[in-house]
Design a protein around this motif. Sequence first.
Motif, PDB file in Angstrom:
ATOM      1  N   PRO A  96      55.291   0.222  72.775  1.00  0.00           N
ATOM      2  CA  PRO A  96      54.355   1.764  72.286  1.00  0.00           C
ATOM      3  C   PRO A  96      53.195   1.636  73.016  1.00  0.00           C
ATOM      4  O   PRO A  96      52.255   0.703  72.920  1.00  0.00           O
ATOM      5  N   PRO A  97      52.955   2.900  74.155  1.00  0.00           N
ATOM      6  CA  PRO A  97      51.605   3.036  74.615  1.00  0.00           C
ATOM      7  C   PRO A  97      50.245   2.856  73.594  1.00  0.00           C
ATOM      8  O   PRO A  97      50.265   3.278  72.972  1.00  0.00           O
ATOM      9  N   ASP A  98      49.174   2.577  74.499  1.00  0.00           N
ATOM     10  CA  ASP A  98      47.356   2.057  73.789  1.00  0.00           C
ATOM     11  C   ASP A  98      47.984   4.401  74.318  1.00  0.00           C
ATOM     12  O   ASP A  98      47.999   5.282  75.245  1.00  0.00           O
ATOM     13  N   ILE A  99      46.333   4.690  72.992  1.00  0.00           N
ATOM     14  CA  ILE A  99      45.965   6.109  72.844  1.00  0.00           C
ATOM     15  C   ILE A  99      44.624   5.333  73.043  1.00  0.00           C
ATOM     16  O   ILE A  99      43.785   5.723  71.680  1.00  0.00           O
ATOM     17  N   PRO A 100      43.671   5.371  73.604  1.00  0.00           N
ATOM     18  CA  PRO A 100      42.196   5.359  74.314  1.00  0.00           C
ATOM     19  C   PRO A 100      41.462   5.905  73.305  1.00  0.00           C
ATOM     20  O   PRO A 100      41.891   7.241  73.734  1.00  0.00           O
ATOM     21  N   GLY A 101      40.669   5.316  72.071  1.00  0.00           N
ATOM     22  CA  GLY A 101      39.852   6.266  71.941  1.00  0.00           C
ATOM     23  C   GLY A 101      40.452   7.403  70.701  1.00  0.00           C
ATOM     24  O   GLY A 101      39.501   8.015  69.799  1.00  0.00           O
ATOM     25  N   VAL A 102      42.068   7.039  70.077  1.00  0.00           N
ATOM     26  CA  VAL A 102      41.959   8.345  69.443  1.00  0.00           C
ATOM     27  C   VAL A 102      42.190   6.988  68.027  1.00  0.00           C
ATOM     28  O   VAL A 102      43.659   6.627  68.180  1.00  0.00           O
ATOM     29  N   ARG A 103      41.824   7.442  67.150  1.00  0.00           N
ATOM     30  CA  ARG A 103      41.467   6.675  65.983  1.00  0.00           C
ATOM     31  C   ARG A 103      43.473   6.944  65.381  1.00  0.00           C
ATOM     32  O   ARG A 103      43.195   7.708  65.555  1.00  0.00           O
ATOM     33  N   PHE A 107      45.540  10.221  64.232  1.00  0.00           N
ATOM     34  CA  PHE A 107      47.345  10.275  65.349  1.00  0.00           C
ATOM     35  C   PHE A 107      47.761  11.087  64.390  1.00  0.00           C
ATOM     36  O   PHE A 107      48.622  11.852  64.441  1.00  0.00           O
ATOM     37  N   VAL A 151      44.448   4.102  68.658  1.00  0.00           N
ATOM     38  CA  VAL A 151      46.475   3.979  68.558  1.00  0.00           C
ATOM     39  C   VAL A 151      46.119   2.748  69.821  1.00  0.00           C
ATOM     40  O   VAL A 151      46.852   3.307  70.630  1.00  0.00           O
ATOM     41  N   ASN A 152      46.614   1.957  68.551  1.00  0.00           N
ATOM     42  CA  ASN A 152      47.801   0.771  69.668  1.00  0.00           C
ATOM     43  C   ASN A 152      46.657  -0.464  70.905  1.00  0.00           C
ATOM     44  O   ASN A 152      46.956  -1.334  70.733  1.00  0.00           O
TER      45      ASN A 152
END
Lengths: 261, 348
Positions: A96-103, A107, A151-152
């Motif tokens: 599963p990829p990161d989504i930096p900055g998005v809580r 999400f 996220v992640n």
Amino acid sequence: MTTTQDHTAVLQVQDLAVEVAGRPVLRGVTLALRPGQVAVLMGANGSGKSTLGLALAGHPHYQVTGGQARLGDADLLALDATARSRAGLFLSFQSPPDIPGVRNNLFLRTALNALRQHRGQAQIDAYDFLSAARAEAARVGLPEALLGRAVNEGYSGGERKRNELLQLALLQPKVAVLDEIDSGLDVDGVRAVAAMVQAQRERGTAMLVVSHYLHLIESLEPDAVLRLDAGRIAETGDVALARALAREGYRNGSAAVAQAA
Amino acid sequence: MDTAVLDTPLHRAHQLRLRAAPAPASASAPAEPCPTWVYLEDAAAGFRLEPLTWAGAVPALTQHGGEPPTLRLQLGAGAHAVLVDTVPPGDDGAADWQLELQLGAGAWLQHLRLRPERSGAVRQVRAHLGADARYDQALLCAATAGSDFTDVRLEGDRARAHVGSVLLAAAGRFEHAVHTEQRGRDSQAGIETLVLAAGSARVDADARSVHAPQARGARVRQRLACIPVAGQPRVRLRPHLEILHDDVQAAHGATWGALPHDAVFFACQRGLSAAQARRLVLAGMAQAVLERTVDAVDLRRVLRGWGDTTGEAPQPPGETSDDVTDALQAALTHWLQPLTVDAGDHDG
């Protein structure tokens, strides 16, 4: 679970052929899942297991060159990734990829509300969502603090997988493809997977679980075990097939089953 | 004259709201005798905000090519303040101005800057840091015209500065530069700029860091990044280091990258439309830059007002950090339209 046409199936895949960067990976996969059925997909590295999940989910790098896939009444292959998700297909990513900055909680709530809107349901507000998310996070063993983090981002491998389980629990799809959901999980995490699969099965979700690990496979009590080889479903069986493959390996496992039979 | 507002108490610091005065209604309107800026003083908190006097109103200054008005802010030793620097609703932000900051020993200033205007104004910030002082600047800017220049002098030992900027560029030409000069020992400086560019935007983003000969043990990090989101923007990222001492650590990088498609696909697989997914992923990237610079709580307070300044519907109040992401998504929606609306793409 069948590998032929089944009109009661919620997921029906017929002769699916897929290329990645011009290279054929799937060469005619056929399978069907009825509501509440659980099938385990096994196969050697590079046999096309992840490709099957990503192609069904509509990843743009995976080019479908032949065959059909239906989710309920919908022609899955005619839909984009968003529409496939909204139609009820969930893919648990192997990485599963990161989504930096998005809580994480934002999400998840955004995703849930997108699906609820599509289903004609009322939007869920932040407070109600948080209450539900906390309960499910506790159930899958995800630390509550991770709901408030990106996220992640910075999650361990096991936490990412638990986060995927959380999404599965909240989004309640019709069909879920779980791609090596057990990798990186500790023994408690594997138990959480088994419990989640059981809960989803009871609510009618059909699941295709990609796994190499017999312990998990046995605890899932799957309706079928499929072996993918060279882009095709080479064998279909039950847990005995999984045991033979775990014992003998992918080269010799099918022969061992044949001898046992 | 518009007013400056001192919002107190904050959870742990004073907050100064810095606003430019509206321009006179017409050229014949009587000029303000002075100040565009309101004078604030709080000796107990240790800061003093001091307007410089100039003759005439802002348009006259601009017309005659004089020095732009300057505001000086001094932060006393050990003081901590949050300076919120934005343009009030309805103001086109056309005035050029410069801000001079003087941070005493151990002082800490968090400087949150919003530039949602299209005016083409020139903004300059100059900061001087004493020993152990700390200056953090977060800038969210609609980079359609004008320029923005920040110059930080870390004069004392162990001073620290970080300038994080997010530039939303959809059209026009914009120049952005951050310079740091480290003179004290064991000082730290960071420059991080993210340009989200679309359309026909032209942006120059510079980072220049100097380590003076006496700056033993100084550290600097520059990170410049651009993501073209639509159209054919032209963005030049120019990192520059000037090192005059052997015992320093320096890292710099400039990257021109694509939108992270794996994250966008992941979001779409969870039911978000392509436009929603792109907007959320980019808002997250912007938020990460800003939150590496200033406290998330302060950022949240400030960004709640973004909807007012862009004309977007204000976000509902709340106490979750989702507010920041929501506000940034509103900013992206407003400034980078090509990014958020696709033919046939329906969020519902």
